[in-house]
Write a protein that holds these residues in place. Structure first.
Motif, PDB file in Angstrom:
ATOM      1  N   CYS A   1      -1.842   9.934   2.827  1.00  0.00           N
ATOM      2  CA  CYS A   1      -1.621   8.701   2.072  1.00  0.00           C
ATOM      3  C   CYS A   1      -2.722   7.694   2.384  1.00  0.00           C
ATOM      4  CB  CYS A   1      -0.255   8.128   2.457  1.00  0.00           C
ATOM      5  SG  CYS A   1       0.129   6.538   1.720  1.00  0.00           S
TER       6      CYS A   1
ATOM      7  N   TYR B   1       1.527  11.723  -4.518  1.00  0.00           N
ATOM      8  CA  TYR B   1       1.326  11.108  -5.820  1.00  0.00           C
ATOM      9  C   TYR B   1      -0.069  10.520  -5.931  1.00  0.00           C
ATOM     10  CZ  TYR B   1       6.446  11.172  -5.875  1.00  0.00           C
ATOM     11  OH  TYR B   1       7.748  11.553  -5.831  1.00  0.00           O
TER      12      TYR B   1
ATOM     13  N   CYS C   1      -1.827   7.210  -7.864  1.00  0.00           N
ATOM     14  CA  CYS C   1      -1.553   5.973  -8.588  1.00  0.00           C
ATOM     15  C   CYS C   1      -2.195   6.041  -9.969  1.00  0.00           C
ATOM     16  CB  CYS C   1      -2.114   4.785  -7.798  1.00  0.00           C
ATOM     17  SG  CYS C   1      -1.917   3.204  -8.637  1.00  0.00           S
ATOM     18  N   HIS C   2      -1.424   5.720 -10.988  1.00  0.00           N
ATOM     19  CA  HIS C   2      -1.922   5.750 -12.369  1.00  0.00           C
ATOM     20  C   HIS C   2      -2.887   4.607 -12.661  1.00  0.00           C
ATOM     21  CE1 HIS C   2       0.828   8.940 -13.584  1.00  0.00           C
ATOM     22  NE2 HIS C   2       1.711   8.348 -12.812  1.00  0.00           N
ATOM     23  N   ARG C   3      -2.896   3.583 -11.834  1.00  0.00           N
ATOM     24  CA  ARG C   3      -3.773   2.451 -12.061  1.00  0.00           C
ATOM     25  C   ARG C   3      -5.088   2.568 -11.273  1.00  0.00           C
ATOM     26  NH1 ARG C   3      -0.794  -2.863 -11.571  1.00  0.00           N
ATOM     27  NH2 ARG C   3       0.060  -2.093 -13.519  1.00  0.00           N
ATOM     28  N   CYS C   4      -5.004   2.779  -9.955  1.00  0.00           N
ATOM     29  CA  CYS C   4      -6.227   2.793  -9.136  1.00  0.00           C
ATOM     30  C   CYS C   4      -6.656   4.183  -8.682  1.00  0.00           C
ATOM     31  CB  CYS C   4      -6.070   1.882  -7.917  1.00  0.00           C
ATOM     32  SG  CYS C   4      -4.956   2.536  -6.643  1.00  0.00           S
TER      33      CYS C   4
ATOM     34  N   PHE D   1       4.763   4.761  -3.080  1.00  0.00           N
ATOM     35  CA  PHE D   1       4.590   4.967  -4.513  1.00  0.00           C
ATOM     36  C   PHE D   1       5.805   4.444  -5.242  1.00  0.00           C
ATOM     37  CE2 PHE D   1       4.672   7.591  -8.420  1.00  0.00           C
ATOM     38  CZ  PHE D   1       3.410   7.320  -8.888  1.00  0.00           C
ATOM     39  N   ASP D   2       5.593   3.639  -6.259  1.00  0.00           N
ATOM     40  CA  ASP D   2       6.667   3.112  -7.097  1.00  0.00           C
ATOM     41  C   ASP D   2       6.828   4.070  -8.277  1.00  0.00           C
ATOM     42  OD1 ASP D   2       8.124   1.759  -9.113  1.00  0.00           O
ATOM     43  OD2 ASP D   2       7.562  -0.171  -8.265  1.00  0.00           O
TER      44      ASP D   2
ATOM     45  N   VAL E   1       2.790   3.631  -9.960  1.00  0.00           N
ATOM     46  CA  VAL E   1       1.643   3.057  -9.263  1.00  0.00           C
ATOM     47  C   VAL E   1       1.928   2.956  -7.766  1.00  0.00           C
ATOM     48  CG1 VAL E   1       0.823   1.756 -11.266  1.00  0.00           C
ATOM     49  CG2 VAL E   1       2.420   0.688  -9.675  1.00  0.00           C
ATOM     50  N   CYS E   2       0.857   2.795  -6.977  1.00  0.00           N
ATOM     51  CA  CYS E   2       1.008   2.608  -5.535  1.00  0.00           C
ATOM     52  C   CYS E   2       1.569   1.216  -5.256  1.00  0.00           C
ATOM     53  CB  CYS E   2      -0.337   2.804  -4.829  1.00  0.00           C
ATOM     54  SG  CYS E   2      -1.549   1.492  -5.140  1.00  0.00           S
TER      55      CYS E   2
ATOM     56  N   CYS F   1      -0.789  -1.742  -6.133  1.00  0.00           N
ATOM     57  CA  CYS F   1      -0.874  -2.073  -7.558  1.00  0.00           C
ATOM     58  C   CYS F   1       0.444  -2.631  -8.084  1.00  0.00           C
ATOM     59  CB  CYS F   1      -1.291  -0.844  -8.364  1.00  0.00           C
ATOM     60  SG  CYS F   1      -3.014  -0.355  -8.099  1.00  0.00           S
TER      61      CYS F   1
END
Length: 63
Positions: free
Chosen positions: A7, A17, A19-22, A31-32, A37-38, A41
């Motif tokens: 991680c 996972y 992150c879909h953003r960064c 992870f949310d 996203v992490c 983010c």
């Protein structure tokens, strides 16, 4: 997409996972899943203490 390594937030747990953003590789604790996203983010203002969990993912007891 396959995620490998540790991680990028806690540097302790296995990353599961991305992150879909960064794009950071993160464990399930950081992870949310609702937002994909992490934690950084998900809370860019830094209001949440993302390091509050103990090594086992549990919130430590303060005595």
């Amino acid at each position: 997409m396959s995620v490998t390594g540790v991680c990028q937030v806690c540097e302790r747990r296995e990353a599961e996972y991305a992150c879909h953003r960064c794009g950071a590789a993160v464990c399930s604790v950081h992870f949310d899943t609702e937002q994909g996203v992490c934690v950084h983010c998900a809370d860019p203002e830094g209001r949440e203490d993302v390091f509050a969990e103990g090594d086992d993912g549990e919130v430590p007891e303060f005595r």
